[in-house]
Each structure stands twice: as structure tokens, then as C-alpha cells.
Design a protein around this motif. Structure first.
Motif, short mmCIF file in Angstrom:
data_model
loop_
_atom_site.label_atom_id
_atom_site.label_comp_id
_atom_site.label_asym_id
_atom_site.label_seq_id
_atom_site.Cartn_x
_atom_site.Cartn_y
_atom_site.Cartn_z
N LEU A 87 0.84 -1.20 0.00
CA LEU A 87 0.00 0.00 0.00
C LEU A 87 0.87 1.25 0.00
O LEU A 87 0.59 2.22 -0.69
N ARG A 88 1.91 1.21 0.78
CA ARG A 88 2.80 2.37 0.84
C ARG A 88 3.48 2.59 -0.52
O ARG A 88 3.59 3.72 -0.98
N SER A 134 -7.40 3.39 -10.02
CA SER A 134 -6.45 4.35 -10.58
C SER A 134 -6.89 4.79 -11.96
O SER A 134 -6.61 5.90 -12.38
N LEU A 140 2.34 1.88 -3.38
CA LEU A 140 1.37 2.36 -4.36
C LEU A 140 0.75 3.69 -3.96
O LEU A 140 -0.04 4.25 -4.72
N SER A 141 1.10 4.21 -2.81
CA SER A 141 0.50 5.47 -2.38
C SER A 141 1.22 6.68 -2.96
O SER A 141 0.81 7.81 -2.73
N ASP A 142 2.28 6.45 -3.69
CA ASP A 142 2.94 7.55 -4.37
C ASP A 142 2.40 7.66 -5.80
O ASP A 142 2.37 6.66 -6.53
N PRO A 143 1.97 8.85 -6.20
CA PRO A 143 1.34 9.03 -7.52
C PRO A 143 2.21 8.53 -8.66
O PRO A 143 1.70 7.90 -9.60
N LEU A 203 2.31 4.80 -8.63
CA LEU A 203 1.01 4.27 -9.06
C LEU A 203 0.89 4.35 -10.57
O LEU A 203 0.37 3.44 -11.22
#
Lengths: 128, 128
Positions: free
Chosen positions: A21-22, A104, A24-27, A30
Motif C-alpha cells: 500500500l505504501r 487508478s 502504491l501510495s505515491d502518484p 502508481l
DNA sequence: CGCATTGTTTGACAACCATAAAACAATGCG
DNA sequence: CGCATTGTTTTATGGTTGTCAAACAATGCG
């Protein structure tokens, strides 16, 4: 010639949810992952060109994704291709990646054409 | 007495995927959310006791979750209850929360009562 | 009203992170 | 072999984060 090496990455059972999750939490990361879902694989330079960030930054993001267990890196010649670890992620966290990819796609305004590709790539997964 | 106020939180369409993922990428916040999925709602002190962190830290995590659109806070008397915004999250990012909750159940061995409660809470919403 | 209860805010601090530039490493091509 | 190509590592920097403690605020109870 075709010596193809695989860079080390965490085993499937060692992939941790919070780290995924961490990651993928950066734009930017992602976007990398969303693009990987449609394109299949990608070189570092390709990612950098497409995202407008420095190559060292791209390399850092690739490392982050790899260490989180989201992608794996395969070196072929002097290029390094990264690709999604779809099967591993699906095995460990069923449905997670698909829902994130679908979400997304929603978030970006130009998602209409892209959306189908994402879903198509998601449904067409069977090899590897 | 029965005055029940609702604290401000982002509109459903303003919830951003990366912020949700970031909010859930912290182990403590993920535990809070997993517990909310089974318990329904929770006070700040309750969360702090159960997680062994300072009350101000708990408050900070609650704020982070609320600002990301994951929970909403309702004040009743001098307690504040937080609860999951399941419907809003499901509407905005279908399947995301369910897959994360299922994955968090798998990944955390310390969670005493877990998966069947999660499924029960998820099923009591009529969907799935 | 005074006071205990319940959370929030502020301050402080160490850790981490995203980014870029520059130096470095590895690899294949000519 | 020399060299261009492709990424990684290192170094530096500005920003963010998680944590606790202490001060502050709000609220109901007696």
C-alpha cells in the motif's frame, strides 16, 4: 548474448500489505504500475521519459516497488525491464491489485480509453 | 444531551486513491480500520488502549484517516466515535476496501478475532 | 460552579522520503 | 579496446511523518 538475469525480490509469502500500500501510495509509482498493467513491461528510461522525472528518481521508485514485492526486474542486455508481479500479488492479496488498478483508472480524466486496456490486461493474465 | 454532531470530512468524489492507500499503509491505522470493520465504531480512547499508543498519536491517526476519507467522526456527548465510510469507499473504489480488509486479516496474526467477523460486517451491508 | 473525562493542538525530535545532480558500474557495439 | 548507453549509488536538500509530552479545549457529571 541473451544472458537474462533476474534481480532479487521478496518471496511471495514475505510480501507485506502495508508495504504494498505504501509503495502504491505515491502518484508516480502508481502511474508506473498502472502503465505496467497495460504495457506488460518497461525499461527504466521509458518510465522516466513518460513521467518526466530524473532517471535516478525513476530508479529509486523501481527499487521501492521491487522491494515491496510489486514488480520484478529482469535484466536483458544492458536494459532492465520491470514487470508487475500479478500472480504473486493475486495469490497473496486476492483482488487487491485489480481494485487498485480499476480505481487508478477512474481517478484520471483520460481514463475512458485507458480503462478498457486495464481491464483487458487484467482479464488476459494467464502466462508467466 | 442527544446532540450529535458530525465532523467535516471530504466528499465522496474528492476521495483520492493515493491518499487512501497512504492512510492505510501505516500498520496502526490499518489495525484501526480492520477493527472498525468488525466493531462498527470506536472511541479514541478505546483505540489507544487497544493499540498501546499515546492518545495524541491515536488522535493524529484518526485525523489522517478522516482527512483521507476513510472514516468519519461523530461526536456524541464528550466522546467521539469514528466509523468506516464503507459505502462511500465502495462507491468510489469498488472492491478496494474489501480486498484490503481481507488481506489485513491474512497478514496480521496478532488480530484475535478477525476474518469471519470481517465477512460478517461486510455481509451485513447486503452487497457482495 | 468546579472538576474529572475525553480528545485535540502544539512543540519537539528523530526517522524517513522524493527529488535531482554527479559519480560510478555494467554492458554491448563498432 | 574504447566508448556510448543504461541504470544504480552516493550525496545533498527540503519536506513529511510518527511519536510522545504537555498544554489546551470541550463537555457532562455531581
Amino acid at each position: 548474448m541473451g544472458s537474462m538475469r533476474l534481480l532479487p525480490h521478496p518471496a511471495t509469502e514475505d510480501i507485506e500489505l502495508t508495504e504494498v500500500l505504501r509503495a502504491l501510495s505515491d502518484p508516480i509509482r502508481l502511474k508506473i504500475v498502472a502503465r505496467l498493467a497495460t504495457v506488460g513491461e518497461m525499461t527504466c528510461g521509458e518510465a522516466g521519459d513518460h513521467l518526466g522525472v530524473h532517471k535516478s528518481t525513476t530508479s529509486h521508485h523501481h527499487r521501492t516497488l521491487r522491494e515491496a514485492g510489486v514488480v520484478c526486474t529482469k535484466q536483458e542486455g544492458r536494459m532492465k525491464y520491470i514487470s508487475l508481479r500479478r500472480d504473486d500479488l493475486d495469490a497473496r492479496f486476492p483482488g487487491l491489485l485489480d481494485s487498485i488498478l480499476a480505481a487508478s483508472g477512474d481517478a484520471s480524466p483520460s481514463a475512458a480509453s485507458r480503462d478498457q486496456s486495464v481491464l483487458a490486461a487484467s482479464g488476459e493474465r494467464g502466462r508467466r
